[in-house]
Design an enzyme around this catalytic site. Structure first.
Site, PDB file in Angstrom:
ATOM      1  N   LYS A  75       0.690  -1.152   0.074  1.00  0.00           N
ATOM      2  CA  LYS A  75      -0.134   0.162   0.066  1.00  0.00           C
ATOM      3  C   LYS A  75       0.664   1.321  -0.056  1.00  0.00           C
ATOM      4  CE  LYS A  75      -4.288  -1.320   2.034  1.00  0.00           C
ATOM      5  NZ  LYS A  75      -5.413  -1.120   3.105  1.00  0.00           N
ATOM      6  N   ASP A 111     -10.310   2.999   1.839  1.00  0.00           N
ATOM      7  CA  ASP A 111     -10.868   2.534   2.845  1.00  0.00           C
ATOM      8  C   ASP A 111     -11.470   3.686   3.984  1.00  0.00           C
ATOM      9  OD1 ASP A 111      -9.911   0.015   2.784  1.00  0.00           O
ATOM     10  OD2 ASP A 111      -7.732   0.629   3.375  1.00  0.00           O
TER      11      ASP A 111
HETATM   12  P1  NAD Z   1      -1.925  -2.574  11.057  1.00  0.00           P
HETATM   13  O1  NAD Z   1      -1.188  -3.710  11.194  1.00  0.00           O
HETATM   14  O2  NAD Z   1      -1.716  -1.751  10.020  1.00  0.00           O
HETATM   15  O3  NAD Z   1      -2.120  -1.962  12.395  1.00  0.00           O
HETATM   16  C1  NAD Z   1      -2.413  -2.461  13.403  1.00  0.00           C
HETATM   17  C2  NAD Z   1      -3.053  -1.497  14.615  1.00  0.00           C
HETATM   18  O4  NAD Z   1      -3.285  -2.159  15.886  1.00  0.00           O
HETATM   19  C3  NAD Z   1      -2.098  -0.747  14.989  1.00  0.00           C
HETATM   20  O5  NAD Z   1      -2.519   0.603  15.566  1.00  0.00           O
HETATM   21  C4  NAD Z   1      -1.339  -1.124  16.543  1.00  0.00           C
HETATM   22  O6  NAD Z   1      -0.826  -0.421  17.428  1.00  0.00           O
HETATM   23  C5  NAD Z   1      -2.956  -1.984  16.821  1.00  0.00           C
HETATM   24  N1  NAD Z   1      -2.921  -3.040  17.847  1.00  0.00           N
HETATM   25  C6  NAD Z   1      -2.553  -4.424  17.071  1.00  0.00           C
HETATM   26  N2  NAD Z   1      -2.464  -5.253  18.522  1.00  0.00           N
HETATM   27  C7  NAD Z   1      -2.951  -4.396  19.420  1.00  0.00           C
HETATM   28  C8  NAD Z   1      -3.107  -4.862  20.724  1.00  0.00           C
HETATM   29  N3  NAD Z   1      -2.949  -5.996  21.190  1.00  0.00           N
HETATM   30  N4  NAD Z   1      -3.322  -3.631  21.519  1.00  0.00           N
HETATM   31  C9  NAD Z   1      -3.539  -2.523  21.121  1.00  0.00           C
HETATM   32  N5  NAD Z   1      -3.237  -2.123  19.988  1.00  0.00           N
HETATM   33  C10 NAD Z   1      -3.020  -3.165  18.849  1.00  0.00           C
HETATM   34  O7  NAD Z   1      -3.230  -3.119  10.676  1.00  0.00           O
HETATM   35  P2  NAD Z   1      -4.461  -2.538   9.989  1.00  0.00           P
HETATM   36  O8  NAD Z   1      -4.511  -2.854   8.423  1.00  0.00           O
HETATM   37  O9  NAD Z   1      -4.603  -1.231  10.489  1.00  0.00           O
HETATM   38  O10 NAD Z   1      -5.892  -3.477  10.372  1.00  0.00           O
HETATM   39  C11 NAD Z   1      -6.262  -3.291  11.515  1.00  0.00           C
HETATM   40  C12 NAD Z   1      -7.677  -3.796  11.864  1.00  0.00           C
HETATM   41  O11 NAD Z   1      -8.555  -3.235  10.930  1.00  0.00           O
HETATM   42  C13 NAD Z   1      -7.492  -5.243  11.491  1.00  0.00           C
HETATM   43  O12 NAD Z   1      -8.451  -6.110  12.416  1.00  0.00           O
HETATM   44  C14 NAD Z   1      -8.301  -5.352  10.173  1.00  0.00           C
HETATM   45  O13 NAD Z   1      -8.872  -6.764   9.811  1.00  0.00           O
HETATM   46  C15 NAD Z   1      -9.241  -4.177  10.115  1.00  0.00           C
HETATM   47  N6  NAD Z   1      -9.689  -3.898   9.023  1.00  0.00           N
HETATM   48  C16 NAD Z   1     -10.846  -3.645   8.571  1.00  0.00           C
HETATM   49  C17 NAD Z   1     -11.200  -3.028   7.180  1.00  0.00           C
HETATM   50  C18 NAD Z   1     -12.610  -3.078   6.920  1.00  0.00           C
HETATM   51  O14 NAD Z   1     -12.831  -2.887   5.791  1.00  0.00           O
HETATM   52  N7  NAD Z   1     -13.471  -3.190   7.881  1.00  0.00           N
HETATM   53  C19 NAD Z   1     -10.094  -2.578   6.467  1.00  0.00           C
HETATM   54  C20 NAD Z   1      -8.626  -2.466   6.901  1.00  0.00           C
HETATM   55  C21 NAD Z   1      -8.637  -3.305   7.998  1.00  0.00           C
END
Ligand code: NAD
Length: 308
Positions: A75, A111
């Site tokens: 990305k 997104d």
């Molecule tokens: P990423 O790896 O870029 O970021 C992860 C985030 O979660 C960071 O802010 C990190 O600090 C936090 N984090 C991880 N484990 C943690 C914990 N134990 N305690 C506190 N904070 C924690 O991931 P992303 O792409 O931003 O995805 C994050 C979530 O969003 C995932 O569950 C993903 O499936 C979901 N998501 C959903 C959609 C949708 O369309 N609904 C789209 C993208 C991502």
């Protein structure tokens, strides 16, 4: 379209460049929509990482491929390979959708648009809202930038101190200094600042979980420990959609809050990309019925709960 099958000499390809990729629901979502609307496109997923990305984009460009989605780990890596960026992609420094307009490759980030549209479908206008946003990874960044662009008045970003914390600081800075013609104040804070987090939640309209907490293997966990942190006028939204009702959303409902999962964001980010490529509205309700029927998600949720 040919009588001999859906693919013919005029079929336009839409791709997905990511790795791992086999779990992705995007091919099903888009192919179902093309078929439903009788559009002569086909969506294919390609297992592509950072190393192959430049060559693949060059190949797609020379083949005049109409467009593609980009997911992890590409990305941000793709930014320098494109000719133009939408404001959301520019300020989030991440692209999830590319369209080829007469040889010009334009990067978008749908997104955050999907998140805001998901709320709109629930009757919530982001304009003027005070938001506490937990998470500054890919999802949290896109949400922060789009909410600011669409008129949120305050966004208080909380993140644990990890490799994404700097991004929380950068997102707040971008909102405060770089996005033109907005009236939004942003702060970046550590999750360890518990009293500050409670304070901002108490004066927020919306609390959003944009972390992985609530999704497998962290299902059953909540980023907010209990309902005393919430007030009944809050909208609590979660980017996670499997399970459909995360622990956070259970806590939110018990506090009398409106609780919204991440399915709307997922569907509408796809719908926005679909519109960018085809100019048509994705049949979102049909896709939801076919791919995410309530009974299927309930079964998955029961299985997860039983497995614990
Ligand atoms: P990423 O790896 O870029 O970021 C992860 C985030 O979660 C960071 O802010 C990190 O600090 C936090 N984090 C991880 N484990 C943690 C914990 N134990 N305690 C506190 N904070 C924690 O991931 P992303 O792409 O931003 O995805 C994050 C979530 O969003 C995932 O569950 C993903 O499936 C979901 N998501 C959903 C959609 C949708 O369309 N609904 C789209 C993208 C991502």
């Amino acid at each position: 379209m040919s009588d001999f099958g859906r693919i013919d000499g005029k079929t336009q390809l839409i791709g997905l460049l990511a790795t791992p990729i086999k779990h992705s629901l995007s091919p099903a979502m888009h192919n179902l929509s093309f078929q439903k609307l009788g559009l002569n496109y086909a969506y294919m997923a390609f297992e592509v990482g950072n190393e192959q990305l430049a060559n693949v984009v060059k190949g797609f460009r020379s083949l005049n491929i109409r467009g593609w989605n980009v997911s992890m780990p590409n990305k941000t890596k793709i930014l320098n390979l494109l000719d133009k960026l939408s404001p959301a992609a520019k300020f989030a420094e991440a692209v999830n959708t590319v369209v080829n307009e007469d040889g010009i490759l334009i990067g978008h980030n749908t997104d955050g648009i999907g998140y805001v549209r998901g709320l709109k479908e629930e009757g919530i206008d982001i304009k003027g809202k005070r938001i506490t946003l937990i998470g500054a990874g890919g999802a949290g960044t896109a949400i922060a930038i789009q909410c600011a662009i669409e008129g949120a008045s305050e966004i208080h970003i909380f993140n644990r101190i990890d490799e994404t914390f700097d991004r929380a600081v950068k997102n707040a800075d971008t909102i405060n200094r770089n996005i033109p013609n907005i009236d939004c104040i942003a702060t970046a804070n550590s999750m360890d600042e518990t009293e500050k987090l409670k304070y901002y939640i108490q004066r927020s309209d919306i609390v959003t979980n944009a972390t992985c907490v609530g999704m497998k293997p962290l299902d059953g966990k909540s980023i907010i420990p209990d309902r005393s942190w919430l007030h009944s006028n809050l909208i609590v939204s979660d980017v996670v959609y499997i399970p459909r009702k995360t622990r956070l959303l259970e806590i939110a409902e018990s506090a009398g809050c409106k609780a919204i999962n991440g399915l709307g964001m997922m569907l509408w980010q796809g719908a926005e990309a679909f519109k960018i490529w085809t100019g048509q509205e994705m049949p979102v309700e049909y896709v939801k019925e076919q791919l995410f029927p309530d009974r299927l998600l309930d079964v998955k949720q029961t299985m997860i709960t039983k497995a614990k």
